[in-house]
Design an enzyme around this catalytic site. Structure first.
Site, PDB file in Angstrom:
ATOM      1  N   SER A 303       0.807  -1.219   0.000  1.00 51.20           N
ATOM      2  CA  SER A 303       0.000   0.000   0.000  1.00 51.20           C
ATOM      3  C   SER A 303       0.837   1.265   0.000  1.00 51.20           C
ATOM      4  CB  SER A 303      -0.908   0.023   1.240  1.00 51.20           C
ATOM      5  OG  SER A 303      -1.797  -1.060   1.236  1.00 51.20           O
ATOM      6  N   HIS A 377      -7.459  -0.063   6.081  1.00 47.36           N
ATOM      7  CA  HIS A 377      -7.067  -1.458   6.291  1.00 47.36           C
ATOM      8  C   HIS A 377      -7.148  -1.867   7.759  1.00 47.36           C
ATOM      9  CE1 HIS A 377      -6.038  -2.302   2.170  1.00 47.36           C
ATOM     10  NE2 HIS A 377      -5.285  -1.227   2.104  1.00 47.36           N
TER      11      HIS A 377
END
Length: 451
Positions: A303, A377
């Site tokens: 990410s 997340h």
């Protein structure tokens, strides 16, 4: 009663009215006053067929409004289509006296803004859902300058949360055989790592070690809501450039992979911002991949860290930090600093611990992580697992995150517990490696040597 016949009849009414709208649209564009009047007539209508026709006309008028007229229309929605205080007071008085279900239902109905019923009726027409999503996109563009319109946005979000709940979403795998009209949209909507051309897209979709999945909704048709790109890997990936280049991921056969790496999640519809799809998408994709490749052990993201470079730049002006730290951060301004191995290693000792501090300790007004990707997340039940030095050395990666990328790890047995701890206590699941980096960051800001 033949329901198919009724559906075809209503669709025919809408299509004829759409043709009428196009003919009427050849003249001067309508103003917001005429649209407000059309919306009032729609709310007063008590017939389904007539409501469909009125909704179609109202949406057609909105489409032809100039930007400033759309703004005026939203202002009228806020003022003219709110709940009526007198009705709320009267309904509450009845409920306070009677305390029964009927008076409670009447109170709920009185508290609901008339806008919500208007939006429901606008959705009756064919293609109404798509047009309402576009309408909310226009509204979102006005909120920064006109926060008083946020009540309208809350109405949209409330209704969209029901219309786009998980039960209506359809998961589809995207591959090179997917219709070109959808592939074009994947190229256009990719928001994390730009897809340069069709060859670039083919590298991401056609290779045996790649997967891509998207959510669709019946009312939106072949326009995806959100999609995720996956690289099958041997071990947890630390760098994005080899993945984007289609280089060997350490496996010759997908069945030899032990890791599924989610390296790009893109929301496609701006008008659906804030409507949660990503958590459902990741969890369902994990199930799909486990069914196809049961040997997979690790499900992890690679990410970006948007906003981190800006945060570092602000730290350079923080005189409470040791001068040595601020001098090190100033080196990030040097062109191609990451290509100088000695300089990069020196910066690594400072920047990685500060990244851990940024992700773990920097919070927004709600007490949640300042970084939006971390919020997403961690809120889904992932663990902040690893911070990768020079994980993205593209111009964008250096500009937004000093080249860092992060692995968020999804451990199937821990997802629900992590989610509950995060939601209830804002507790962040993180690895021992990240905890060590946070401790090093505390020493750095105190002027101690980080070891």
């Amino acid at each position: 009663m033949n329901m198919t016949f009724l559906q075809e009849m209503f669709q025919s009414i809408t299509q004829r009215d759409a043709l009428l709208r196009r003919r009427q649209g050849d003249g001067t564009p309508p103003d917001h006053r005429r649209l407000v009047e059309a919306c009032q007539r729609l709310l007063e209508s008590d017939g389904e067929a007539s409501s469909i026709a009125l909704a179609s006309r109202a949406l057609g008028m909105y489409q032809r409004l100039a930007p400033e007229e759309r703004q005026r229309f939203f202002e009228r929605l806020a003022s003219d289509f709110a709940a009526e205080p007198e009705q709320i007071d009267a309904a509450y008085a009845r409920y306070a006296e009677q305390r029964d279900n009927a008076s409670l239902e009447a109170l709920f109905e009185a508290c609901e803004p008339r806008r919500q019923e208007l939006i429901r009726r606008l959705n009756l027409t064919s293609g109404g859902t798509v047009e309402l999503v576009r309408m909310r996109e226009d509204l979102l563009g006005l909120l920064r300058e006109q926060p008083e319109l946020s009540a309208i946005d809350a109405d949209f979000a409330h209704l969209f949360g029901s219309w786009f709940n998980r039960g209506f979403l359809m998961l589809k795998r995207i591959d090179w055989d997917t219709p070109a009209s959808i592939l074009e949209k994947i190229i256009r909507y990719e928001a994390v790592h730009e897809i340069r051309d069709w060859d670039d897209l083919r590298r991401r979709l056609d290779a045996r070690d790649r997967r891509c999945f998207a959510f669709f909704h019946p009312a939106i048709g072949d326009d995806p809501l959100i999609f995720v790109e996956v690289a099958l890997h041997k071990g947890l990936p630390a760098r994005i450039q080899p993945i984007l280049a289609g280089e060997d991921a350490g496996i010759d056969d997908p069945e030899l992979a032990d890791t599924a790496a989610f390296f790009g999640i893109s929301n496609c519809q701006t008008g659906l911002r804030g409507i949660s799809f990503g958590n459902f998408l990741i969890k369902q994709v994990v199930q799909e991949l486990k069914q196809e490749l049961p040997q997979l052990k690790h499900f992890v993201t690679l990410s970006p860290v948007p906003g981190f470079a800006q945060w570092l730049a602000e730290r350079r002006e923080d005189e409470t930090l040791p001068e040595a730290v601020r001098e090190s951060l100033a080196e990030l301004e040097a062109p191609a600093w990451h290509e100088d191995a000695e300089q990069a290693e020196r910066l690594r000792a400072v920047v990685k611990p500060l990244a851990a501090r940024y992700l773990v300790e920097e919070k927004n007004a709600r007490g949640l992580p300042l970084n939006p990707v971390a919020r997403f997340h961690l809120g889904n039940g992932a663990e902040l697992h690893r911070i990768n030095w020079l994980g993205d050395v593209s111009a964008k990666g250096l500009r937004q995150a000093a080249g860092l990328m992060v692995n968020y790890l999804y451990v199937l047995d821990d997802i629900e517990r992590n989610h509950e701890n995060y939601t209830a206590n804002a507790t962040m699941a993180r690895s021992s490696e990240v905890k060590d980096l946070v401790r090093k960051a505390r020493k750095l800001v105190k002027g101690e040597t980080a070891k």
